[in-house]
Motif scaffolding. Structure first.
Motif, short mmCIF file in Angstrom:
data_model
loop_
_atom_site.label_atom_id
_atom_site.label_comp_id
_atom_site.label_asym_id
_atom_site.label_seq_id
_atom_site.Cartn_x
_atom_site.Cartn_y
_atom_site.Cartn_z
N SER B 212 -51.39 42.09 10.70
CA SER B 212 -50.13 42.49 11.33
C SER B 212 -48.99 41.94 10.51
O SER B 212 -49.07 40.81 10.02
CB SER B 212 -50.00 41.93 12.75
OG SER B 212 -50.72 42.69 13.67
N LEU B 213 -47.94 42.72 10.41
CA LEU B 213 -46.76 42.32 9.66
C LEU B 213 -45.55 42.46 10.57
O LEU B 213 -45.35 43.52 11.18
CB LEU B 213 -46.62 43.25 8.44
CG LEU B 213 -45.43 42.98 7.54
CD1 LEU B 213 -45.59 41.66 6.81
CD2 LEU B 213 -45.28 44.14 6.55
N TRP B 270 -48.53 36.41 15.03
CA TRP B 270 -47.58 35.96 14.00
C TRP B 270 -46.45 35.11 14.63
O TRP B 270 -45.86 34.27 13.95
CB TRP B 270 -46.97 37.16 13.27
CG TRP B 270 -46.16 38.03 14.19
CD1 TRP B 270 -46.62 39.08 14.93
CD2 TRP B 270 -44.78 37.88 14.53
NE1 TRP B 270 -45.61 39.60 15.72
CE2 TRP B 270 -44.47 38.87 15.48
CE3 TRP B 270 -43.77 37.01 14.13
CZ2 TRP B 270 -43.19 39.00 16.04
CZ3 TRP B 270 -42.51 37.14 14.69
CH2 TRP B 270 -42.23 38.14 15.62
N PRO B 300 -39.84 37.04 7.72
CA PRO B 300 -41.01 37.93 7.68
C PRO B 300 -42.32 37.13 7.74
O PRO B 300 -42.44 36.09 7.07
CB PRO B 300 -40.87 38.65 6.33
CG PRO B 300 -39.43 38.54 5.97
CD PRO B 300 -38.97 37.22 6.53
N SER B 301 -43.24 37.61 8.55
CA SER B 301 -44.52 36.91 8.73
C SER B 301 -45.68 37.90 8.73
O SER B 301 -45.52 39.03 9.18
CB SER B 301 -44.53 36.16 10.06
OG SER B 301 -43.55 35.16 10.08
N ALA B 302 -46.80 37.43 8.26
CA ALA B 302 -48.03 38.23 8.33
C ALA B 302 -49.10 37.44 9.07
O ALA B 302 -49.15 36.21 8.97
CB ALA B 302 -48.51 38.58 6.93
N SER B 343 -45.69 32.97 6.42
CA SER B 343 -44.29 33.39 6.48
C SER B 343 -43.64 33.20 5.13
O SER B 343 -44.14 32.45 4.29
CB SER B 343 -43.51 32.56 7.52
OG SER B 343 -44.08 32.72 8.80
N TYR B 347 -39.95 39.93 2.11
CA TYR B 347 -41.23 40.65 2.04
C TYR B 347 -41.91 40.41 0.70
O TYR B 347 -43.13 40.24 0.62
CB TYR B 347 -41.00 42.14 2.26
CG TYR B 347 -40.65 42.51 3.68
CD1 TYR B 347 -41.49 42.18 4.73
CD2 TYR B 347 -39.48 43.20 3.97
CE1 TYR B 347 -41.17 42.52 6.04
CE2 TYR B 347 -39.15 43.55 5.28
CZ TYR B 347 -39.99 43.20 6.31
OH TYR B 347 -39.68 43.54 7.59
N GLU B 372 -52.16 45.22 0.87
CA GLU B 372 -50.96 44.87 1.62
C GLU B 372 -50.08 43.90 0.82
O GLU B 372 -48.85 44.02 0.81
CB GLU B 372 -51.35 44.26 2.97
CG GLU B 372 -50.19 43.88 3.87
CD GLU B 372 -49.33 45.06 4.30
OE1 GLU B 372 -49.67 46.22 3.98
OE2 GLU B 372 -48.29 44.81 4.95
N LEU B 376 -46.25 44.86 -0.23
CA LEU B 376 -45.08 44.04 0.14
C LEU B 376 -44.27 43.65 -1.10
O LEU B 376 -43.04 43.59 -1.05
CB LEU B 376 -45.54 42.77 0.87
CG LEU B 376 -45.96 42.98 2.31
CD1 LEU B 376 -46.61 41.72 2.86
CD2 LEU B 376 -44.75 43.35 3.17
#
Lengths: 379, 379
Positions: B212-213, B270, B300-302, B343, B347, B372, B376
């Motif tokens: 999940s992003l 996240w 931004p976090s994944a 994080s 991106y 991914e 990013l």
């Protein structure tokens, strides 16, 4: 992995909460009863202390005043981090002063006093404004005396007459004319790499920490360098592994070490919300041989101790970026019951949030809060 | 306060870890054995289920597939949040579809099928590219079938012949030609106030969420509005209290609801590092009547699920702003063992960290990660 912490209070609890997500199990030793408990639920872990030592991968402490026979037992296991010397140094102001002197780290002018008759000489050398601290068991303002003027010396000597100063000497310090108290919380891994949280500014009242602010406002690079150099010298000398806190007095642009704490520290609690990796997680990472996490402040944060009370409005959680950390203890005068972390994007916004917070709390228990809220808004 | 959660897996565990600092005790029900356990240690809590219900202030669930007799027992206590209708709706695709239709919320064109002979009519109405989902117990890709072309219909009917479609009907959906999958995790308090985390972009593989992003890149205000309106309509209709997740397919600039989950959700993990208040803390706050915390993304976090493996290098923690969340379960194929949150300030920086992360993980278990990371970095 399994970690055993000596001390089963809030620091062990917060270490456990930060360890669980990493798959690390934490147990705690109630050092009074010498029983092993779950630091979160406080329920007995169903094993003896020696069994727990045997099964643990690492031993550590949540406070430095662990009875020496327990520390010795932990030390001989070969698993204690930080090591016994660091813990004994943090627990004994005489050892601490000797270490600071040996390393040439600036601290308050002082004398070690083993007989009340040496007090005259101390006054002659240091002046009449003195603070006297028992070398051991001095915790949160207990075991401390003050001399404000030479005329009070006779009374002070009477008050101290019953103490065995050969067994527990006094560290007699010149009362420093400091502008504020700062602390540096940092972490060192087994390979000797150090990472530092920013300097925090600490507000005390009657010998107890009430508010910490991080990063402390108005910190110059020179102050940070002094603090980090003192930390590094101490941690290197002690071959330290884990989180170490160094408390300072700021006198003009100089830092004098007040004391060191070989453990996670109340003035680092802001890091639970204000930094990417909290001091608790970083202590666990360090003692378990894992890479250290980021210690930079994400935004200005304040930590407000809840001391000696439990009645307040839970509506304080309506303040943005405000978090409660409750320790689950029964209320007692001067007891730390929990703390509140508040963050904001600027000091001014943080001040406004602290002012709002003061509306939810019984102010008689929070003597430093309103003034700090106002100061932050005027920065 | 005391909370009892039905389900004793990782979601209950993470709710408990977020509740402890607020002074809230969480117990969990293992719904198979109907025993009450500590959701962190998994040790028995030493009380019966009815006693635990009696002593709890609030009951909640970590998953929607709680056996109905247990749900009914929870419901009659008057303490269940969210309410039984919300949970049953999340557990039954037919109920869910009917609710979406009643509220006029866009979703995939579909038919409810209670007899295999109705499949011809479904193909005639929806086309030959279909996905068939059992109305209940459809979880992580189990109980789903696909039709790629009309010629395969006979074989599919044979495969379905043994099912009692009157008891467990099928929801037959047109396969949406979507560009990506998004989810909105939000929270509603007892007074009806909603707060929303940003839309997350979700990458699935073989029916399981892998990455999940958040915030999802390229989200327009119009998309956010559609998602929040769907959430609000659903939550209001269900008089929902707690965290609710709504999954969407994005088709051009439209969102079609895929499904709803009446609980904290994997695509919100996240928020443990990427937001001020995690979805777990916010669920606890909501069901306990406390003010909600901030849901904005800090950066931004994944979130990367660790599925079906436990061998990887702990050195992944050397990546800045990288945190491990391990669930403490024994390894099984396709089982979610833990997750990793990363994080970064952009991106591109996040992509670089994910690329570094891929070097510490067995890539056969992380099929979505490298692509991914590259995507990013090219955003």
């Amino acid at each position: 992995m399994r970690v055993l912490i000596y001390g089963a209070g809030q620091l062990a609890r917060m270490m456990a909460l930060s360890a669980v997500p990493m798959g690390i199990e934490v147990q705690a030793v109630d050092v009074g009863s010498e029983t092993v408990v779950d630091p979160i639920s406080k329920l007995p872990a169903g094993m003896s202390l020696s069994q727990a030592i045997e099964e643990a991968d690492v031993l550590s402490v949540e406070f430095e005043h662990v009875p020496e026979h327990l520390l010795e037992q932990a030390h001989v296991s070969g698993k204690l981090k930080p090591g016994i010397e660091a813990i004994l140094t943090g627990a004994d102001r005489v050892r601490e002063k000797r270490l600071l002197e040996r390393l040439g780290i600036a601290n308050c002018a002082h004398r070690i006093v083993t007989d009340v008759e040496q007090l005259e000489e101390a006054v002659a050398a240091l002046g009449e404004r003195l603070i006297l601290k028992a070398s051991r068991d001095g915790y949160d303002g207990y075991g401390q005396w003050r001399l404000a003027q030479a005329a009070d010396l006779a009374g002070l000597k009477t008050a101290l007459a019953e103490l065995d100063l050969n067994k527990v000497p006094l560290v007699v310090e010149q009362m420093a004319d400091f502008s504020r108290e700062l602390s540096l919380v940092g972490v060192r891994d087994a390979k000797g790499r150090c990472q530092f949280y920013p300097l925090a500014e600490n507000l005390h009242y009657q010998g107890q920490l009430h508010v910490s602010l991080a990063p402390a406002p108005g910190i110059t690079e020179a102050l940070t360098t002094q603090a980090q150099q003192a930390f590094t010298a101490l941690a290197t000398e002690l071959d330290y592994v884990g989180v170490l806190a160094v408390e300072f007095f700021q006198v003009d642009d100089r830092l004098l070490v007040n004391e060191i704490a070989p453990r996670v520290h109340n003035s680092g609690h802001w890091s639970m919300q204000g930094a990417d990796t909290s001091q608790f997680e970083n202590h666990i990472r360090a003692i378990c041989g894992l890479p250290l996490g980021c210690t930079a402040a994400l935004r200005p944060s304040a930590m407000i101790n809840i001391i000696g009370c439990k009645e307040f409005s839970q509506q304080l959680l309506s303040i943005p970026e405000c978090h409660l950390h409750w320790y689950g203890k029964s209320v007692r005068k001067k007891r730390k019951m929990g703390h509140i972390n508040v963050s904001a994007e600027s000091y001014a916004a943080l001040g406004a949030r602290l002012e709002k917070l003061s509306g939810y709390l019984p102010m008689e228990h929070f003597p430093k809060l309103v003034a700090e809220a106002q100061r932050l808004q005027s920065l």
